[in-house]
Design an enzyme around this catalytic site. Structure first.
Site, mmCIF file in Angstrom:
data_model
loop_
_atom_site.group_PDB
_atom_site.id
_atom_site.type_symbol
_atom_site.label_atom_id
_atom_site.label_comp_id
_atom_site.label_asym_id
_atom_site.label_seq_id
_atom_site.Cartn_x
_atom_site.Cartn_y
_atom_site.Cartn_z
ATOM 1 N N ARG A 1 -13.529 -8.859 1.308
ATOM 2 C CA ARG A 1 -12.101 -8.608 1.043
ATOM 3 C C ARG A 1 -11.310 -9.872 1.344
ATOM 4 O O ARG A 1 -10.390 -10.240 0.622
ATOM 5 C CB ARG A 1 -11.591 -7.453 1.928
ATOM 6 C CG ARG A 1 -12.147 -6.070 1.587
ATOM 7 C CD ARG A 1 -11.644 -5.565 0.254
ATOM 8 N NE ARG A 1 -10.209 -5.501 0.197
ATOM 9 C CZ ARG A 1 -9.466 -4.495 0.663
ATOM 10 N NH1 ARG A 1 -10.048 -3.438 1.176
ATOM 11 N NH2 ARG A 1 -8.145 -4.516 0.573
ATOM 12 N N HIS B 1 -7.280 0.754 -6.545
ATOM 13 C CA HIS B 1 -7.454 -0.123 -5.381
ATOM 14 C C HIS B 1 -8.124 -1.402 -5.899
ATOM 15 O O HIS B 1 -9.293 -1.684 -5.619
ATOM 16 C CB HIS B 1 -8.324 0.577 -4.337
ATOM 17 C CG HIS B 1 -8.291 -0.068 -2.979
ATOM 18 N ND1 HIS B 1 -7.551 -1.196 -2.703
ATOM 19 C CD2 HIS B 1 -8.918 0.266 -1.819
ATOM 20 C CE1 HIS B 1 -7.731 -1.519 -1.426
ATOM 21 N NE2 HIS B 1 -8.548 -0.656 -0.869
ATOM 22 N N GLN C 1 -10.028 -4.017 -3.688
ATOM 23 C CA GLN C 1 -11.349 -3.580 -3.248
ATOM 24 C C GLN C 1 -12.405 -3.942 -4.284
ATOM 25 O O GLN C 1 -13.507 -4.388 -3.948
ATOM 26 C CB GLN C 1 -11.333 -2.052 -3.016
ATOM 27 C CG GLN C 1 -12.651 -1.521 -2.490
ATOM 28 C CD GLN C 1 -12.988 -2.098 -1.131
ATOM 29 O OE1 GLN C 1 -12.167 -2.046 -0.213
ATOM 30 N NE2 GLN C 1 -14.175 -2.646 -0.982
ATOM 31 N N ASP D 1 -17.343 6.639 -1.594
ATOM 32 C CA ASP D 1 -16.111 6.519 -0.801
ATOM 33 C C ASP D 1 -15.868 7.890 -0.176
ATOM 34 O O ASP D 1 -16.501 8.882 -0.554
ATOM 35 C CB ASP D 1 -14.948 6.091 -1.728
ATOM 36 C CG ASP D 1 -13.630 5.860 -0.986
ATOM 37 O OD1 ASP D 1 -13.655 5.706 0.251
ATOM 38 O OD2 ASP D 1 -12.567 5.836 -1.654
ATOM 39 N N CYS E 1 -16.292 1.219 0.427
ATOM 40 C CA CYS E 1 -15.120 0.396 0.775
ATOM 41 C C CYS E 1 -14.729 0.519 2.243
ATOM 42 O O CYS E 1 -14.055 -0.358 2.765
ATOM 43 C CB CYS E 1 -13.950 0.763 -0.125
ATOM 44 S SG CYS E 1 -13.385 2.460 0.079
ATOM 45 N N ARG F 1 0.888 -1.182 0.000
ATOM 46 C CA ARG F 1 0.000 0.000 0.000
ATOM 47 C C ARG F 1 0.911 1.212 0.000
ATOM 48 O O ARG F 1 1.667 1.436 0.953
ATOM 49 C CB ARG F 1 -0.906 -0.001 1.228
ATOM 50 C CG ARG F 1 -1.627 1.311 1.422
ATOM 51 C CD ARG F 1 -2.769 1.221 2.405
ATOM 52 N NE ARG F 1 -3.880 0.497 1.832
ATOM 53 C CZ ARG F 1 -5.108 0.488 2.356
ATOM 54 N NH1 ARG F 1 -5.374 1.143 3.465
ATOM 55 N NH2 ARG F 1 -6.081 -0.185 1.772
HETATM 56 N N1 CP Z 1 -11.244 -0.518 2.188
HETATM 57 C C1 CP Z 1 -9.979 -0.564 2.638
HETATM 58 O O1 CP Z 1 -9.027 -0.766 1.899
HETATM 59 O O2 CP Z 1 -9.865 -0.381 3.986
HETATM 60 P P1 CP Z 1 -8.525 -0.184 4.790
HETATM 61 O O3 CP Z 1 -7.969 1.173 4.416
HETATM 62 O O4 CP Z 1 -8.936 -0.234 6.229
HETATM 63 O O5 CP Z 1 -7.553 -1.255 4.430
HETATM 64 N N1 NVA Z 2 -9.989 6.372 -1.366
HETATM 65 C C1 NVA Z 2 -9.606 5.949 -0.033
HETATM 66 C C2 NVA Z 2 -9.787 4.488 0.117
HETATM 67 C C3 NVA Z 2 -9.484 3.948 1.470
HETATM 68 C C4 NVA Z 2 -9.617 2.465 1.541
HETATM 69 C C5 NVA Z 2 -8.170 6.359 0.237
HETATM 70 O O1 NVA Z 2 -7.348 6.267 -0.672
HETATM 71 O O2 NVA Z 2 -7.888 6.777 1.355
#
Ligand code: CP
Ligand code: NVA
Length: 303
Positions: free
Chosen positions: A289, A130, A133, A221, A261, A103
């Site tokens: 997930r 993502h 997701q 989101d 998400c 990430r």
């Molecule tokens: N939806 C998602 O990726 O959640 P987290 O940021 O908690 O991993």
């Molecule tokens: N769009 C959000 C998703 C979190 C899972 C972010 O990037 O923070």
């Protein structure tokens, strides 16, 4: 040849179908208490530059349930936090583990890791996409609706990483995706073009109501993704009117369902009534997930 999963378009329609069916099978096996240690002895390194609840827990538990092991690695505690090059980390990790999930703030970091690793690399969220997701979202939609091909999905909110993966996924699923975002926060036109060029049915709408019209699924989101915090006030003003609430749902198909998400901000992008209400699938979506990523790991790692 190792296979990476950096974008939802790194898999074919057939592979997507196999992953979703695999996830359904793994979910049933877990529920029935049937062991499924398909990745016994394998390890997954999980590198996090940003916070996570779902991605962290679901990958770690997923590897455990598959008979393997996952390592949580905060980027700040790795030598990359002190300037070691990503490419060197990629080479070294490839000698220890079976796959890496990362990430990262920048998608280029994920790409550099993948280019220099000899093992599969999974994008656990970047500024561009993502994809994990969206695997869970597709599983959730298929569980609820069965045949998904003719469904219409509305994205209401920021044209962000999650939205990008959803838009691109239209080329794989056949679902029509309509996006409504405030001015200045739209999905990049090239991305829409890319989805369309591969057969995706993607349109944009001027208002949340227009996007939601007759939609079977409404997805939203946060308005303030990780890394956007400095723009909080500006974004709250820009996204005024884009809340997914009961009034918006009235424009949709009678059996509309809502996805998010998570993490959610009740009263901003979604009301508590909708998030916690009967039309919300978000808790199944969060659970999925786990199942979707287990199927992905099996697909990438099982010989
Ligand atoms: N939806 C998602 O990726 O959640 P987290 O940021 O908690 O991993
Ligand atoms: N769009 C959000 C998703 C979190 C899972 C972010 O990037 O923070």
């Amino acid at each position: 040849m190792k296979k990476d999963f950096l974008s939802i378009l790194d898999i074919t329609k057939t592979e997507l179908d196999e992953i979703i069916s695999g996830a359904e099978r793994l979910k049933r096996q877990k529920r029935a208490g049937v062991p499924h240690e398909l990745l016994r002895g394998m390890s997954l390194a999980m590198i996090f530059e940003k916070s996570s609840t779902r991605t962290h827990i679901s990958f770690e538990v997923g590897m455990h349930e598959l008979g393997g092991h996952a390592l949580f690695l905060n980027a700040k505690d790795l030598q990359i936090g002190r300037g070691e090059e990503i490419r060197d980390t990629a080479r070294v990790a490839s000698r220890y583990v079976s796959a890496v999930m990362i990430r990262a703030y920048r998608h280029s970091t994920v790409e550099e890791l993948a280019e220099n690793a000899t093992i599969p690399v999974i994008n656990g969220l970047s500024d561009r996409e993502h994809p994990c997701q969206i695997l869970a979202d597709i599983l959730t939609i298929r569980e609820h609706f069965g045949d998904i091909r003719d469904l219409s999905v509305a994205w209401v909110g920021d044209g962000n990483n999650v939205c990008n993966s959803l838009v691109l996924s239209s080329a794989l699923t056949g679902m029509a995706v309509t996006v409504a975002s405030p001015k200045g926060y739209e999905v990049a036109p090239e991305l829409i073009e890319k989805a369309r060029s591969l057969g995706g049915k993607v349109t944009t709408a001027k208002t949340p109501e227009a996007a939601a019209k007759d939609a079977h699924v409404i997805v939203t989101d946060t308005w303030i993704s990780m890394g956007d915090e400095a723009e909080r006030e500006k974004r709250l003003a820009a996204f005024h009117g884009f809340t997914v609430n009961d009034q918006l749902l009235r424009h949709a198909a009678p059996d509309v369902r809502v996805l998010h998400c998570l993490p959610a901000h009740r009263g901003e992008e979604i009301t508590g009534d909708v998030l916690d209400g009967p039309q919300s699938l978000v808790w199944d979506e969060a659970e999925n997930r786990l199942h979707a990523q287990k199927a992905l790991l099996v697909k990438l790692l099982k010989k």
